[in-house]
Motif scaffolding. Structure first.
Motif, PDB file in Angstrom:
ATOM      1  N   UNK A  75       0.821  -1.221   0.000  1.00 51.69           N
ATOM      2  CA  UNK A  75       0.000   0.000   0.000  1.00 51.69           C
ATOM      3  C   UNK A  75       0.854   1.270   0.000  1.00 51.69           C
ATOM      4  N   UNK A  76       2.164   1.124   0.158  1.00 52.54           N
ATOM      5  CA  UNK A  76       3.040   2.298   0.180  1.00 52.54           C
ATOM      6  C   UNK A  76       3.462   2.693  -1.232  1.00 52.54           C
ATOM      7  N   UNK A  77       3.828   3.959  -1.342  1.00 59.02           N
ATOM      8  CA  UNK A  77       4.375   4.477  -2.588  1.00 59.02           C
ATOM      9  C   UNK A  77       5.895   4.319  -2.492  1.00 59.02           C
ATOM     10  N   UNK A  78       6.451   3.401  -3.289  1.00 54.93           N
ATOM     11  CA  UNK A  78       7.898   3.147  -3.193  1.00 54.93           C
ATOM     12  C   UNK A  78       8.596   3.747  -4.420  1.00 54.93           C
ATOM     13  N   UNK A  79       9.551   4.630  -4.162  1.00 58.49           N
ATOM     14  CA  UNK A  79      10.268   5.303  -5.263  1.00 58.49           C
ATOM     15  C   UNK A  79      11.734   4.912  -5.241  1.00 58.49           C
ATOM     16  N   UNK A  80      12.342   4.882  -6.440  1.00 60.69           N
ATOM     17  CA  UNK A  80      13.778   4.622  -6.516  1.00 60.69           C
ATOM     18  C   UNK A  80      14.464   5.785  -7.225  1.00 60.69           C
ATOM     19  N   UNK A  81      15.580   6.256  -6.691  1.00 57.48           N
ATOM     20  CA  UNK A  81      16.273   7.387  -7.322  1.00 57.48           C
ATOM     21  C   UNK A  81      16.670   7.087  -8.775  1.00 57.48           C
ATOM     22  N   UNK A  82      16.986   5.828  -9.071  1.00 55.14           N
ATOM     23  CA  UNK A  82      17.348   5.457 -10.448  1.00 55.14           C
ATOM     24  C   UNK A  82      16.860   4.025 -10.693  1.00 55.14           C
ATOM     25  N   UNK A  83      15.851   3.886 -11.536  1.00 53.25           N
ATOM     26  CA  UNK A  83      15.299   2.538 -11.786  1.00 53.25           C
ATOM     27  C   UNK A  83      16.283   1.651 -12.545  1.00 53.25           C
ATOM     28  N   UNK A  84      17.287   2.272 -13.143  1.00 52.56           N
ATOM     29  CA  UNK A  84      18.284   1.508 -13.901  1.00 52.56           C
ATOM     30  C   UNK A  84      19.370   0.925 -13.013  1.00 52.56           C
ATOM     31  N   UNK A  85      19.373   1.253 -11.724  1.00 54.05           N
ATOM     32  CA  UNK A  85      20.380   0.698 -10.813  1.00 54.05           C
ATOM     33  C   UNK A  85      19.909  -0.707 -10.439  1.00 54.05           C
ATOM     34  N   UNK A  86      20.540  -1.690 -11.007  1.00 52.22           N
ATOM     35  CA  UNK A  86      20.090  -3.068 -10.839  1.00 52.22           C
ATOM     36  C   UNK A  86      21.271  -3.906 -10.368  1.00 52.22           C
ATOM     37  N   UNK A  87      20.985  -5.021  -9.701  1.00 51.45           N
ATOM     38  CA  UNK A  87      22.062  -5.912  -9.276  1.00 51.45           C
ATOM     39  C   UNK A  87      22.153  -7.040 -10.295  1.00 51.45           C
ATOM     40  N   UNK A  88      23.275  -7.163 -11.017  1.00 54.53           N
ATOM     41  CA  UNK A  88      23.370  -8.215 -12.031  1.00 54.53           C
ATOM     42  C   UNK A  88      23.148  -9.611 -11.468  1.00 54.53           C
TER      43      UNK A  88
END
Ligand code: 13P
Ligand code: SF4
Length: 300
Positions: A75-88
């Motif tokens: 139910x929370x609004x979850x934001x990420x500073x950069x959606x492209x920051x991924x763990x290979x």
């Protein structure tokens, strides 16, 4: 253009206005660690996210961390500073491989490192982090354990729990896996060596202590001359906490480029515009919640 103090001021107002809170991992850039409300290892962050009253949670880390926060708090609004920051490493196992193992063994638990996709979690029995993996696996009734995706953490658990049949997968963290053995060996016996379990077993064999980022930070306080073998973002907290400890650095300091994609400007931007919301498919989210919740219960 705002200077750092002005950015901190504007962020403070924005957070109040938008009812937002910032979580950050120890590997992100110093500017984010300076403004985060909570900094921690993967387990701390997942757990803390379930205790927050704010409507918006900004997860300053890599994608699986934002995804886990969303799964645990739909139910929370979850934001990420950069959606492209991924763990290979999160992508280094397939659903097919898990299905194959389930066919092969009756008495099997699929134990998934939190550094994994939501889809993989959905097919798992329980999640773990580096701070609780051995403790959790030891509590499981199944003898056969398919540990995914990290072969290095998996191998460390295998050695710690000889009573279990730990089956390894071939995933790994490219940053920890490539740490040079001779580089670490050159410090052996001279200083205390504290290493993250994502390192290769040859490196872990040289370590005086093995643990998660948070565990390494706690352990470091016992010594005065230390080599820390993990991603270099950890030095922000180490140097702040222990100004008098002599911290050694590897010749080639490990850097996670994905974690380094984040900065304070991106944090401000996503809160201001309510951008980069994490969305997880409902069916996957509901299935993945079960192993994550089990982790919080058994891992605390
Ligand atoms: P921990 O902070 O849980 O030790 O995890 C390290 C890591 O690689 C996160 O991506
Ligand atoms: Fe993934 Fe390794 Fe970066 Fe952690 S340090 S996010 S495990 S690539």
């Amino acid at each position: 253009k705002l200077n750092f103090d002005e950015k901190v001021e504007s962020l403070k107002k924005l957070k109040e206005e938008k009812d937002a809170v910032i979580l950050a991992h120890y590997y992100v850039n110093e500017d984010i660690q300076a403004i985060a409300d909570y900094i921690g290892d993967s387990f701390f962050l997942a757990q803390k996210a379930t205790e927050l009253k704010e409507k918006t949670i900004v997860m300053a880390g890599v994608y699986f961390m934002g995804e886990s926060v969303k799964i645990l708090n739909p139910s929370k609004n979850v934001l990420m500073p950069d959606l492209g920051a991924d763990c290979p490493m999160a992508h280094m196992v397939s659903v097919e491989k898990i299905k194959e193992m389930r066919e092969k063994y009756d008495d099997l638990a699929v134990v998934t490192y939190i550094n994994s996709t939501a889809e993989i979690k959905a097919y798992s029995d329980i999640c773990v982090t580096s701070s609780n993996a051995a403790k959790i696996v030891n509590k499981l009734k199944e003898k056969n354990i398919f540990f995914v995706p990290d072969k290095n953490l998996g191998d460390y658990i295998k050695k710690s729990l000889p009573n279990k049949n730990v089956i390894l997968n071939d995933g790994y963290c490219p940053i920890h896996d490539e740490i040079d053995l001779d580089d670490v060996r050159s410090f052996k016996g001279k200083v205390k060596i504290l290493a993250h379990p994502e390192c290769r077993k040859e490196v872990l064999d040289l370590a005086d202590f093995i643990g998660s980022t948070k565990a390494i930070i706690n352990e470091a306080g016992k010594y005065d001359d230390v080599l820390v073998v993990t991603e270099e973002g950890i030095f922000t907290e180490l140097k702040k906490k222990y100004p008098n400890i002599n911290f050694r650095k590897l010749r080639k300091s490990p850097i996670c480029n994905d974690m380094k994609k984040l900065n304070i400007d991106k944090v401000i931007k996503v809160i201001a515009n309510n951008e980069n919301q994490v969305e997880v498919d409902k069916e996957i989210r509901e299935k993945a919640l079960i192993p994550l919740k089990r982790m919080l219960e058994l891992g605390a």
